[in-house]
Design a protein around this motif. Structure first.
Motif, PDB file in Angstrom:
ATOM      1  N   THR A 180       0.754  -1.513  -0.139  1.00 50.04           N
ATOM      2  CA  THR A 180      -0.133  -0.122   0.015  1.00 50.04           C
ATOM      3  C   THR A 180       0.821   1.308   0.026  1.00 50.04           C
ATOM      4  N   HIS A 196      -5.910   0.182  -3.315  1.00 51.85           N
ATOM      5  CA  HIS A 196      -7.073   0.303  -2.403  1.00 51.85           C
ATOM      6  C   HIS A 196      -6.588   0.762  -0.949  1.00 51.85           C
ATOM      7  N   ARG A 197      -6.909   1.968  -0.669  1.00 53.10           N
ATOM      8  CA  ARG A 197      -6.434   2.379   0.751  1.00 53.10           C
ATOM      9  C   ARG A 197      -7.332   3.432   1.252  1.00 53.10           C
ATOM     10  N   ARG A 198      -7.285   3.721   2.320  1.00 59.24           N
ATOM     11  CA  ARG A 198      -7.738   4.921   2.839  1.00 59.24           C
ATOM     12  C   ARG A 198      -6.963   6.160   2.987  1.00 59.24           C
ATOM     13  N   PRO A 240     -15.448   6.837   2.943  1.00 63.92           N
ATOM     14  CA  PRO A 240     -15.592   6.945   1.555  1.00 63.92           C
ATOM     15  C   PRO A 240     -16.614   8.039   0.731  1.00 63.92           C
ATOM     16  N   TYR A 299     -12.379   7.638  -0.690  1.00 67.09           N
ATOM     17  CA  TYR A 299     -11.334   7.920  -0.199  1.00 67.09           C
ATOM     18  C   TYR A 299     -10.595   8.759  -1.285  1.00 67.09           C
ATOM     19  N   SER A 303      -1.435   7.060   4.105  1.00 68.32           N
ATOM     20  CA  SER A 303      -2.498   6.333   4.394  1.00 68.32           C
ATOM     21  C   SER A 303      -2.884   6.006   5.663  1.00 68.32           C
ATOM     22  N   GLN A 324      -7.686  -1.366   1.981  1.00 69.82           N
ATOM     23  CA  GLN A 324      -8.796  -1.911   1.710  1.00 69.82           C
ATOM     24  C   GLN A 324      -8.685  -3.238   1.204  1.00 69.82           C
ATOM     25  N   HIS A 325      -9.748  -4.017   1.403  1.00 71.19           N
ATOM     26  CA  HIS A 325     -10.093  -5.431   0.595  1.00 71.19           C
ATOM     27  C   HIS A 325      -9.064  -6.366   1.050  1.00 71.19           C
ATOM     28  N   LEU A 384     -17.335  -6.599   5.170  1.00 67.74           N
ATOM     29  CA  LEU A 384     -16.042  -5.797   4.979  1.00 67.74           C
ATOM     30  C   LEU A 384     -14.837  -6.532   5.832  1.00 67.74           C
ATOM     31  N   ASN A 428     -10.745  -5.001   6.625  1.00 66.98           N
ATOM     32  CA  ASN A 428      -9.912  -3.857   6.097  1.00 66.98           C
ATOM     33  C   ASN A 428      -8.714  -4.039   7.250  1.00 66.98           C
ATOM     34  N   HIS A 476     -18.552   0.815  -0.365  1.00 63.69           N
ATOM     35  CA  HIS A 476     -16.898   0.504  -0.157  1.00 63.69           C
ATOM     36  C   HIS A 476     -16.542  -0.232  -1.509  1.00 63.69           C
TER      37      HIS A 476
END
Length: 307
Positions: free
Chosen positions: A54, A61-63, A70, A72, A79, A83-84, A123, A125, A263
Motif C-alpha cells: 500500500t 485500495h487504501r484509506r 468513502p 477516499y 494512508s 482496503q479489501h 468488509l 480492512n 466500499h
C-alpha cells in the motif's frame, strides 16, 4: 475449563455487548479470536506485506489521509488504512482463512445471537498508522448523519442491530474512543454540540461519557458501528489493527446495504473469489452478500457520511 464456566463467560460477553454496545475480548480469553501464536504471527506477516504494498503504491485500495469516509480518493500519498484484505489479487490467503475461521464465526454468532447460516460476508480492512501525518476521525455513528434530528437518530438506532464490527489489534492500540450505551440512545445536547461538524476533536475525552478502548496485541473490541465513536491515528506509533464486520442476513441485511456497498465490493462477485474461500460456510456467507448487491443493482451508490 468446565463447560458451565465457558457458558458463563460467553453469557457475560453477550450481556455486556448488548448493554453497552461494545465489548473487549482479550487475547487470553477462551473465546479469543486468535487461537495461537502461529496464527498471530501469520496475520502479522500478511499485514506487513499488505502495508508495504500500500505504501509503495503497488496496492491501490487504501484509506487516504485527509478523507475520513468513502470515497477516499488519491489526494494524499499517506494512508491510514488498507482496503479489501481478502481480495484475490492481494494474494494474502491468511486473511480469508481468519475472517471465516471458527473462532471468528463463533464470536460473531454469539454476540449477534444468530446461527452461521444467517451470516452475511461484509468488509475486511486494515487500520494502520500514517507515516508522516497525524490523523483523526470525528465523533460519528457509521450510518447516521451528524446533523440527524432526535427522531431520525431514534429510527436509525432501532434498526441497526443486524450486524457487528470489530477491531483486532496486532500491536498495542489505544486509538478508539466510544460512548457506552449510545448505540441505543440518541445524543444529548452536550454530545450533539461536539459531534455536529466534520472536525475531529482535539481532546476526545471532552465528549460526555467517552471511554478510551485500550487493546493489547491479540485483543479484540466488538462494537455496534452506530455507537458514538471516534479515533486518533499517530504517525509515531505503529498500528496494524484488523477491522472487519459481518451482518445477520436473517434479520434484515438490506438495512446494511448503503453502509457496506459504499466500499465498492464488485470484486467480490468474481467467481474466482468464491472458489478461493476456505469452506462452504464462507461461500454461503458470500452468496448472501451477492444477493444484497443484486437487490441494489440499478440504484445509485450513496454514502453514509461525508468528510
Amino acid at each position: 475449563m468446565h463447560f458451565r464456566d465457558l457458558n458463563a463467560i460467553k453469557a457475560y460477553y453477550k450481556t455486556f455487548y448488548d448493554k453497552y454496545g461494545y465489548v473487549v475480548i482479550p487475547s487470553n480469553a477462551p473465546i479469543s479470536l486468535i487461537p495461537s501464536y502461529d496464527a498471530f504471527f501469520k496475520l502479522q506477516e500478511s499485514c506487513e506485506r499488505a502495508i508495504s504494498k500500500t505504501r509503495s503504491g503497488e496496492w491501490p485500495h487504501r484509506r487516504t489521509v485527509g478523507k475520513q469516509f468513502p470515497p477516499y480518493g488519491e489526494d494524499n500519498p499517506d494512508s491510514w488504512g488498507v482496503q479489501h484484505l481478502m481480495h484475490f489479487e492481494l494474494q494474502e490467503w491468511a486473511f480469508a482463512e481468519w475472517y471465516c475461521s471458527d473462532r471468528v464465526l463463533d464470536a460473531v454468532t454469539l454476540l449477534l445471537g444468530c446461527q452461521r447460516e444467517d451470516l452475511q460476508m461484509e468488509l475486511f480492512n486494515l487500520l494502520i498508522n500514517p507515516t508522516s501525518h497525524d490523523f483523526a476521525l470525528r465523533w460519528h455513528r457509521d450510518d447516521v448523519r451528524e446533523r440527524a434530528s432526535y427522531d431520525e437518530e431514534v429510527h436509525a438506532l432501532a434498526k441497526w442491530h443486524t450486524g457487528i464490527q470489530w477491531n483486532t489489534a496486532l500491536y498495542h492500540d489505544e486509538c478508539l474512543y466510544v460512548v457506552p450505551e449510545s448505540h441505543m440512545i440518541p445524543r444529548t445536547q452536550a454530545q450533539r454540540s461536539l459531534s455536529r461538524t466534520q472536525a475531529p476533536p482535539k481532546d476526545p475525552m471532552r465528549m460526555p461519557g467517552a471511554v478510551k478502548v485500550v487493546l493489547e496485541p491479540g485483543d479484540t473490541v466488538f462494537y455496534n458501528s452506530n455507537i458514538l465513536h471516534c479515533a486518533t491515528y499517530s504517525s509515531a506509533t505503529k498500528r496494524a489493527t484488523l477491522h472487519a464486520c459481518m451482518g445477520n442476513a436473517a434479520r434484515g441485511g438490506l438495512n446494511r446495504a448503503r453502509n457496506i456497498l459504499q466500499h465498492d465490493l464488485k470484486w467480490m462477485k468474481d467467481p474466482w473469489f468464491w472458489q478461493s474461500l476456505p469452506h462452504d460456510t464462507a461461500k454461503r456467507m458470500l452468496d448472501r452478500l451477492i444477493d444484497l448487491q443484486e437487490a441494489q443493482e440499478g440504484q445509485e451508490v450513496s454514502y453514509s457520511l461525508s468528510g
